[in-house]
Design a protein around this motif. Structure first.
Motif, mmCIF file in Angstrom:
data_model
loop_
_atom_site.group_PDB
_atom_site.id
_atom_site.type_symbol
_atom_site.label_atom_id
_atom_site.label_comp_id
_atom_site.label_asym_id
_atom_site.label_seq_id
_atom_site.Cartn_x
_atom_site.Cartn_y
_atom_site.Cartn_z
ATOM 1 N N GLY A 3 -7.410 10.623 -11.009
ATOM 2 C CA GLY A 3 -6.485 11.529 -10.329
ATOM 3 C C GLY A 3 -6.004 10.962 -9.007
ATOM 4 O O GLY A 3 -4.991 11.401 -8.461
ATOM 5 N N SER A 4 -6.755 10.006 -8.470
ATOM 6 C CA SER A 4 -6.327 9.350 -7.234
ATOM 7 C C SER A 4 -5.270 8.295 -7.600
ATOM 8 O O SER A 4 -4.863 8.202 -8.763
ATOM 9 C CB SER A 4 -7.558 8.698 -6.587
ATOM 10 O OG SER A 4 -7.203 8.085 -5.372
ATOM 11 N N SER A 5 -4.819 7.518 -6.627
ATOM 12 C CA SER A 5 -3.861 6.463 -6.956
ATOM 13 C C SER A 5 -4.481 5.104 -6.645
ATOM 14 O O SER A 5 -5.501 5.017 -5.939
ATOM 15 C CB SER A 5 -2.563 6.626 -6.142
ATOM 16 O OG SER A 5 -2.804 6.289 -4.789
ATOM 17 N N VAL A 6 -3.863 4.072 -7.166
ATOM 18 C CA VAL A 6 -4.354 2.708 -6.924
ATOM 19 C C VAL A 6 -4.259 2.396 -5.421
ATOM 20 O O VAL A 6 -5.131 1.737 -4.862
ATOM 21 C CB VAL A 6 -3.557 1.698 -7.785
ATOM 22 C CG1 VAL A 6 -3.880 0.257 -7.394
ATOM 23 C CG2 VAL A 6 -3.854 1.930 -9.267
ATOM 24 N N THR A 61 6.323 -7.354 -12.989
ATOM 25 C CA THR A 61 5.254 -6.345 -13.048
ATOM 26 C C THR A 61 5.004 -5.694 -11.679
ATOM 27 O O THR A 61 3.980 -5.046 -11.489
ATOM 28 C CB THR A 61 3.929 -6.944 -13.581
ATOM 29 O OG1 THR A 61 3.478 -7.934 -12.647
ATOM 30 C CG2 THR A 61 4.098 -7.549 -14.960
ATOM 31 N N SER A 62 5.931 -5.858 -10.743
ATOM 32 C CA SER A 62 5.773 -5.224 -9.427
ATOM 33 C C SER A 62 5.766 -3.706 -9.562
ATOM 34 O O SER A 62 6.588 -3.133 -10.278
ATOM 35 C CB SER A 62 6.942 -5.600 -8.508
ATOM 36 O OG SER A 62 6.825 -6.911 -8.040
ATOM 37 N N ARG A 63 4.822 -3.072 -8.849
ATOM 38 C CA ARG A 63 4.787 -1.606 -8.786
ATOM 39 C C ARG A 63 4.408 -1.184 -7.379
ATOM 40 O O ARG A 63 3.796 -1.933 -6.627
ATOM 41 C CB ARG A 63 3.705 -1.048 -9.749
ATOM 42 C CG ARG A 63 3.986 -1.190 -11.220
ATOM 43 C CD ARG A 63 5.127 -0.325 -11.700
ATOM 44 N NE ARG A 63 5.031 1.079 -11.291
ATOM 45 C CZ ARG A 63 4.444 2.039 -12.006
ATOM 46 N NH1 ARG A 63 3.893 1.754 -13.163
ATOM 47 N NH2 ARG A 63 4.424 3.287 -11.566
ATOM 48 N N LEU A 64 4.768 0.050 -7.056
ATOM 49 C CA LEU A 64 4.228 0.677 -5.846
ATOM 50 C C LEU A 64 2.900 1.285 -6.287
ATOM 51 O O LEU A 64 2.877 2.171 -7.157
ATOM 52 C CB LEU A 64 5.173 1.762 -5.330
ATOM 53 C CG LEU A 64 6.540 1.300 -4.824
ATOM 54 C CD1 LEU A 64 7.391 2.512 -4.430
ATOM 55 C CD2 LEU A 64 6.410 0.347 -3.644
ATOM 56 N N SER A 65 1.803 0.826 -5.693
ATOM 57 C CA SER A 65 0.501 1.271 -6.204
ATOM 58 C C SER A 65 0.229 2.741 -5.912
ATOM 59 O O SER A 65 -0.644 3.348 -6.536
ATOM 60 C CB SER A 65 -0.621 0.391 -5.656
ATOM 61 O OG SER A 65 -0.655 0.415 -4.253
ATOM 62 N N CYS A 66 0.995 3.344 -5.010
ATOM 63 C CA CYS A 66 0.813 4.782 -4.763
ATOM 64 C C CYS A 66 1.339 5.597 -5.936
ATOM 65 O O CYS A 66 1.042 6.790 -6.051
ATOM 66 C CB CYS A 66 1.490 5.210 -3.466
ATOM 67 S SG CYS A 66 3.285 5.055 -3.446
ATOM 68 N N GLN A 67 2.106 4.968 -6.799
ATOM 69 C CA GLN A 67 2.676 5.683 -7.943
ATOM 70 C C GLN A 67 1.886 5.436 -9.223
ATOM 71 O O GLN A 67 2.270 5.901 -10.291
ATOM 72 C CB GLN A 67 4.145 5.273 -8.143
ATOM 73 C CG GLN A 67 5.022 5.556 -6.931
ATOM 74 C CD GLN A 67 4.994 7.023 -6.533
ATOM 75 O OE1 GLN A 67 5.244 7.908 -7.337
ATOM 76 N NE2 GLN A 67 4.675 7.290 -5.265
ATOM 77 N N ILE A 68 0.792 4.696 -9.127
ATOM 78 C CA ILE A 68 -0.054 4.471 -10.310
ATOM 79 C C ILE A 68 -1.265 5.382 -10.194
ATOM 80 O O ILE A 68 -2.118 5.208 -9.323
ATOM 81 C CB ILE A 68 -0.514 2.998 -10.414
ATOM 82 C CG1 ILE A 68 0.693 2.055 -10.381
ATOM 83 C CG2 ILE A 68 -1.342 2.788 -11.679
ATOM 84 C CD1 ILE A 68 0.319 0.572 -10.348
ATOM 85 N N LYS A 69 -1.310 6.383 -11.041
ATOM 86 C CA LYS A 69 -2.412 7.355 -11.015
ATOM 87 C C LYS A 69 -3.584 6.817 -11.827
ATOM 88 O O LYS A 69 -3.413 6.294 -12.929
ATOM 89 C CB LYS A 69 -1.959 8.682 -11.644
ATOM 90 C CG LYS A 69 -0.972 9.435 -10.763
ATOM 91 C CD LYS A 69 -1.681 10.223 -9.663
ATOM 92 C CE LYS A 69 -0.728 10.788 -8.627
ATOM 93 N NZ LYS A 69 -0.729 10.086 -7.356
#
Ligand code: FES
Length: 107
Positions: free
Chosen positions: A21-24, A82-90
């Motif tokens: 439930g948290s984010s990366v 494969t770049s992501r904003l890690s705050c958006q990975i639950k």
């Protein structure tokens, strides 16, 4: 619990037990993982939580959320497929063992 591995630009690996439930991003910040800043607290307004999802995990993590790409354009380090904003990975149990690579710089 779900284990996430953060790989720094110099190859140093840090394994962290993450709460579902948290984010990366939140998991990195609360565990003092260097290389993720998370300046905006997850509001998708800073791009200082940029990560490269390991190729082996790209499908499981899924596509970028809408608006993420625009923010990643402002990231300090080069945007890759494969770049992501890690705050958006639950975090969820399906992501147990996830590996993310940290960029050279976030600011
Ligand atoms: S923490 Fe600011 S965009 Fe992710």
């Amino acid at each position: 619990m779900t284990t996430i591995t953060y790989v720094a630009a110099d190859g140093t690996r840090t394994d962290v037990e993450a709460e579902d439930g948290s984010s990366v991003m939140q998991t990195a910040v609360s565990n003092d993982v260097d290389g993720i800043v998370g300046e905006c607290g997850g509001a998708m307004a800073c791009a200082t939580c940029h990560v490269y999802v390991d190729e082996a995990w790209a499908d499981k993590v899924g596509a970028r959320q809408s608006g993420e790409e625009d923010m990643l354009d402002f990231a300090a380090s080069e945007m890759k497929p494969t770049s992501r904003l890690s705050c958006q990975i639950k975090i969820s149990p399906e992501l147990d063992g996830l590996v993310v690579h940290l960029p050279e710089s976030q600011i």
